[in-house]
Design a protein around this motif. Sequence first.
Motif, PDB file in Angstrom:
ATOM      1  N   SER A 167      42.305  36.790  27.995  1.00  0.00           N
ATOM      2  CA  SER A 167      43.250  37.845  27.634  1.00  0.00           C
ATOM      3  C   SER A 167      42.598  39.217  27.724  1.00  0.00           C
ATOM      4  CB  SER A 167      43.786  37.605  26.213  1.00  0.00           C
ATOM      5  OG  SER A 167      44.481  36.387  26.132  1.00  0.00           O
ATOM      6  N   GLY A 168      41.332  39.303  27.283  1.00  0.00           N
ATOM      7  CA  GLY A 168      40.627  40.574  27.364  1.00  0.00           C
ATOM      8  C   GLY A 168      40.397  41.016  28.799  1.00  0.00           C
ATOM      9  N   THR A 169      40.095  40.069  29.676  1.00  0.00           N
ATOM     10  CA  THR A 169      39.907  40.399  31.090  1.00  0.00           C
ATOM     11  C   THR A 169      41.184  40.942  31.703  1.00  0.00           C
ATOM     12  OG1 THR A 169      38.231  38.656  31.322  1.00  0.00           O
ATOM     13  CG2 THR A 169      39.254  39.482  33.351  1.00  0.00           C
ATOM     14  N   VAL A 170      42.290  40.261  31.428  1.00  0.00           N
ATOM     15  CA  VAL A 170      43.583  40.699  31.967  1.00  0.00           C
ATOM     16  C   VAL A 170      43.937  42.081  31.439  1.00  0.00           C
ATOM     17  CG1 VAL A 170      46.048  40.199  32.065  1.00  0.00           C
ATOM     18  CG2 VAL A 170      44.401  38.335  32.262  1.00  0.00           C
ATOM     19  N   LEU A 171      43.747  42.283  30.125  1.00  0.00           N
ATOM     20  CA  LEU A 171      44.079  43.569  29.525  1.00  0.00           C
ATOM     21  C   LEU A 171      43.214  44.694  30.098  1.00  0.00           C
ATOM     22  CD1 LEU A 171      45.866  44.943  27.395  1.00  0.00           C
ATOM     23  CD2 LEU A 171      44.056  44.519  25.729  1.00  0.00           C
ATOM     24  N   TYR A 172      41.942  44.413  30.323  1.00  0.00           N
ATOM     25  CA  TYR A 172      41.023  45.416  30.871  1.00  0.00           C
ATOM     26  C   TYR A 172      41.452  45.822  32.287  1.00  0.00           C
ATOM     27  CZ  TYR A 172      36.714  47.484  32.678  1.00  0.00           C
ATOM     28  OH  TYR A 172      35.799  48.316  33.260  1.00  0.00           O
ATOM     29  N   VAL A 173      41.781  44.836  33.109  1.00  0.00           N
ATOM     30  CA  VAL A 173      42.193  45.121  34.484  1.00  0.00           C
ATOM     31  C   VAL A 173      43.509  45.887  34.511  1.00  0.00           C
ATOM     32  CG1 VAL A 173      42.904  44.094  36.678  1.00  0.00           C
ATOM     33  CG2 VAL A 173      40.956  43.143  35.420  1.00  0.00           C
ATOM     34  N   LEU A 174      44.472  45.455  33.695  1.00  0.00           N
ATOM     35  CA  LEU A 174      45.768  46.128  33.674  1.00  0.00           C
ATOM     36  C   LEU A 174      45.651  47.540  33.121  1.00  0.00           C
ATOM     37  CD1 LEU A 174      48.134  43.246  32.468  1.00  0.00           C
ATOM     38  CD2 LEU A 174      47.777  44.095  34.788  1.00  0.00           C
TER      39      LEU A 174
ATOM     40  N   THR B 279      47.061  37.561  22.017  1.00  0.00           N
ATOM     41  CA  THR B 279      46.427  37.039  23.233  1.00  0.00           C
ATOM     42  C   THR B 279      47.446  36.735  24.335  1.00  0.00           C
ATOM     43  OG1 THR B 279      46.470  34.801  22.280  1.00  0.00           O
ATOM     44  CG2 THR B 279      44.439  36.084  22.031  1.00  0.00           C
ATOM     45  N   SER B 280      48.672  36.405  23.962  1.00  0.00           N
ATOM     46  CA  SER B 280      49.686  36.130  24.986  1.00  0.00           C
ATOM     47  C   SER B 280      50.282  37.416  25.551  1.00  0.00           C
ATOM     48  CB  SER B 280      50.813  35.265  24.400  1.00  0.00           C
ATOM     49  OG  SER B 280      51.461  35.939  23.337  1.00  0.00           O
ATOM     50  N   TRP B 281      50.101  38.528  24.846  1.00  0.00           N
ATOM     51  CA  TRP B 281      50.634  39.809  25.322  1.00  0.00           C
ATOM     52  C   TRP B 281      50.075  40.196  26.697  1.00  0.00           C
ATOM     53  CZ3 TRP B 281      47.972  44.851  23.813  1.00  0.00           C
ATOM     54  CH2 TRP B 281      48.627  45.946  24.395  1.00  0.00           C
ATOM     55  N   PRO B 282      48.734  40.219  26.898  1.00  0.00           N
ATOM     56  CA  PRO B 282      48.237  40.561  28.244  1.00  0.00           C
ATOM     57  C   PRO B 282      48.684  39.565  29.308  1.00  0.00           C
ATOM     58  CG  PRO B 282      46.481  40.697  26.610  1.00  0.00           C
ATOM     59  CD  PRO B 282      47.628  40.013  25.961  1.00  0.00           C
ATOM     60  N   LEU B 283      48.789  38.283  28.943  1.00  0.00           N
ATOM     61  CA  LEU B 283      49.192  37.276  29.913  1.00  0.00           C
ATOM     62  C   LEU B 283      50.633  37.490  30.358  1.00  0.00           C
ATOM     63  CD1 LEU B 283      47.608  34.078  28.323  1.00  0.00           C
ATOM     64  CD2 LEU B 283      46.606  35.662  29.973  1.00  0.00           C
ATOM     65  N   SER B 284      51.482  37.948  29.433  1.00  0.00           N
ATOM     66  CA  SER B 284      52.879  38.201  29.792  1.00  0.00           C
ATOM     67  C   SER B 284      53.009  39.406  30.713  1.00  0.00           C
ATOM     68  CB  SER B 284      53.709  38.420  28.523  1.00  0.00           C
ATOM     69  OG  SER B 284      53.308  39.609  27.842  1.00  0.00           O
ATOM     70  N   LEU B 285      52.035  40.318  30.655  1.00  0.00           N
ATOM     71  CA  LEU B 285      52.053  41.479  31.543  1.00  0.00           C
ATOM     72  C   LEU B 285      51.493  41.153  32.925  1.00  0.00           C
ATOM     73  CD1 LEU B 285      50.713  44.227  29.079  1.00  0.00           C
ATOM     74  CD2 LEU B 285      53.094  43.799  29.728  1.00  0.00           C
ATOM     75  N   ALA B 286      50.654  40.120  32.998  1.00  0.00           N
ATOM     76  CA  ALA B 286      50.001  39.783  34.261  1.00  0.00           C
ATOM     77  C   ALA B 286      50.961  39.181  35.270  1.00  0.00           C
ATOM     78  CB  ALA B 286      48.838  38.824  34.011  1.00  0.00           C
TER      79      ALA B 286
ATOM     80  N   ARG C 109      43.016  31.710  37.750  1.00  0.00           N
ATOM     81  CA  ARG C 109      42.492  31.711  39.117  1.00  0.00           C
ATOM     82  C   ARG C 109      42.557  33.107  39.729  1.00  0.00           C
ATOM     83  NH1 ARG C 109      44.993  26.498  39.275  1.00  0.00           N
ATOM     84  NH2 ARG C 109      46.943  27.408  40.019  1.00  0.00           N
ATOM     85  N   GLN C 110      43.577  33.872  39.356  1.00  0.00           N
ATOM     86  CA  GLN C 110      43.741  35.216  39.910  1.00  0.00           C
ATOM     87  C   GLN C 110      42.662  36.168  39.384  1.00  0.00           C
ATOM     88  OE1 GLN C 110      47.592  36.920  39.118  1.00  0.00           O
ATOM     89  NE2 GLN C 110      47.003  38.953  39.838  1.00  0.00           N
ATOM     90  N   TYR C 111      42.305  36.038  38.101  1.00  0.00           N
ATOM     91  CA  TYR C 111      41.373  36.987  37.491  1.00  0.00           C
ATOM     92  C   TYR C 111      39.942  36.450  37.401  1.00  0.00           C
ATOM     93  CZ  TYR C 111      45.231  40.044  36.159  1.00  0.00           C
ATOM     94  OH  TYR C 111      46.296  40.905  36.181  1.00  0.00           O
ATOM     95  N   TRP C 112      39.780  35.121  37.383  1.00  0.00           N
ATOM     96  CA  TRP C 112      38.447  34.538  37.236  1.00  0.00           C
ATOM     97  C   TRP C 112      37.983  33.762  38.463  1.00  0.00           C
ATOM     98  CZ3 TRP C 112      38.116  32.231  31.587  1.00  0.00           C
ATOM     99  CH2 TRP C 112      38.032  33.297  30.666  1.00  0.00           C
ATOM    100  N   GLY C 113      38.867  33.526  39.422  1.00  0.00           N
ATOM    101  CA  GLY C 113      38.481  32.773  40.610  1.00  0.00           C
ATOM    102  C   GLY C 113      38.087  31.353  40.271  1.00  0.00           C
ATOM    103  N   SER C 114      36.930  30.925  40.735  1.00  0.00           N
ATOM    104  CA  SER C 114      36.461  29.560  40.480  1.00  0.00           C
ATOM    105  C   SER C 114      36.160  29.321  39.008  1.00  0.00           C
ATOM    106  CB  SER C 114      35.194  29.281  41.306  1.00  0.00           C
ATOM    107  OG  SER C 114      34.166  30.200  40.972  1.00  0.00           O
ATOM    108  N   GLY C 115      36.002  30.407  38.247  1.00  0.00           N
ATOM    109  CA  GLY C 115      35.767  30.265  36.815  1.00  0.00           C
ATOM    110  C   GLY C 115      36.980  29.777  36.045  1.00  0.00           C
ATOM    111  N   SER C 116      38.111  29.639  36.738  1.00  0.00           N
ATOM    112  CA  SER C 116      39.336  29.184  36.080  1.00  0.00           C
ATOM    113  C   SER C 116      39.230  27.757  35.583  1.00  0.00           C
ATOM    114  CB  SER C 116      40.523  29.298  37.035  1.00  0.00           C
ATOM    115  OG  SER C 116      40.319  28.493  38.190  1.00  0.00           O
TER     116      SER C 116
END
Length: 220
Positions: free
Chosen positions: A82-89, A161-168, A190-197
């Motif tokens: 969630s933090g990764t998604v929020l940071y990118v957005l 934590t679901s807030w950034p995911l809903s924006l992604a 997979r979109q934000y972490w690639g193989s780390g998903s």
Amino acid sequence: IGLLVAASYFFAVVLQPILFGLFFNDLLSSVFQIHTGYGTWLVGVLLATGIVSLLAYPGARISAKGSIVLMICELTVVLALSGTVLYVLAGRHQVDMTPFDPAMALHGRHGLFGGLIFALLTFVGFGVITTAAEETHSPREIIPRVVILACVLLGLFWALTSWPLSLAVPEDVWAVQTAQGVNPVAVIARQYWGSGSIVVTLTALSAVLGVYLASIVGYA
């Protein structure tokens, strides 16, 4: 009361190895490219039951430590994603508070109440805490506070934590992917972490084990 108890046993105990088997199949097919089916699902069910049995058999203290370790791992992964998604957005200036507005729910009021079903299911099994009252100091004071505090903290955690995911991912994409049997959270990972998903799938497996373990200890 009997129907409620039977439902609690199903959702808190019986359902967990079933879910573990499904995530186990997803791990085999997506990571190891192994053809999956009923047989591999059954292997996952037996594997989950064996692990939980080994942790629960020695007693509540060891199983409680196991649940705590699994919970910390799950919290860390969810917060990190969630933090990764929020940071990118935030870097794209695409962060807004729209998901917190009930009027903006997909399909309006009907969609909101439909989503509440899953929200309520996230609290299934909290009543198992009361079964430990005999082993707790001052249970009349501690147990009610723990139950309420846990529910409040969990609600805040999932909301934030679901807030950034809903924006992604747009709401209509969420609906389409869910209808197709695709896990949107895995797609986001997979979109934000690639193989780390793969960590997300492993976290789902550990989460199921944590609920399974706590349920076995509580209802036993």
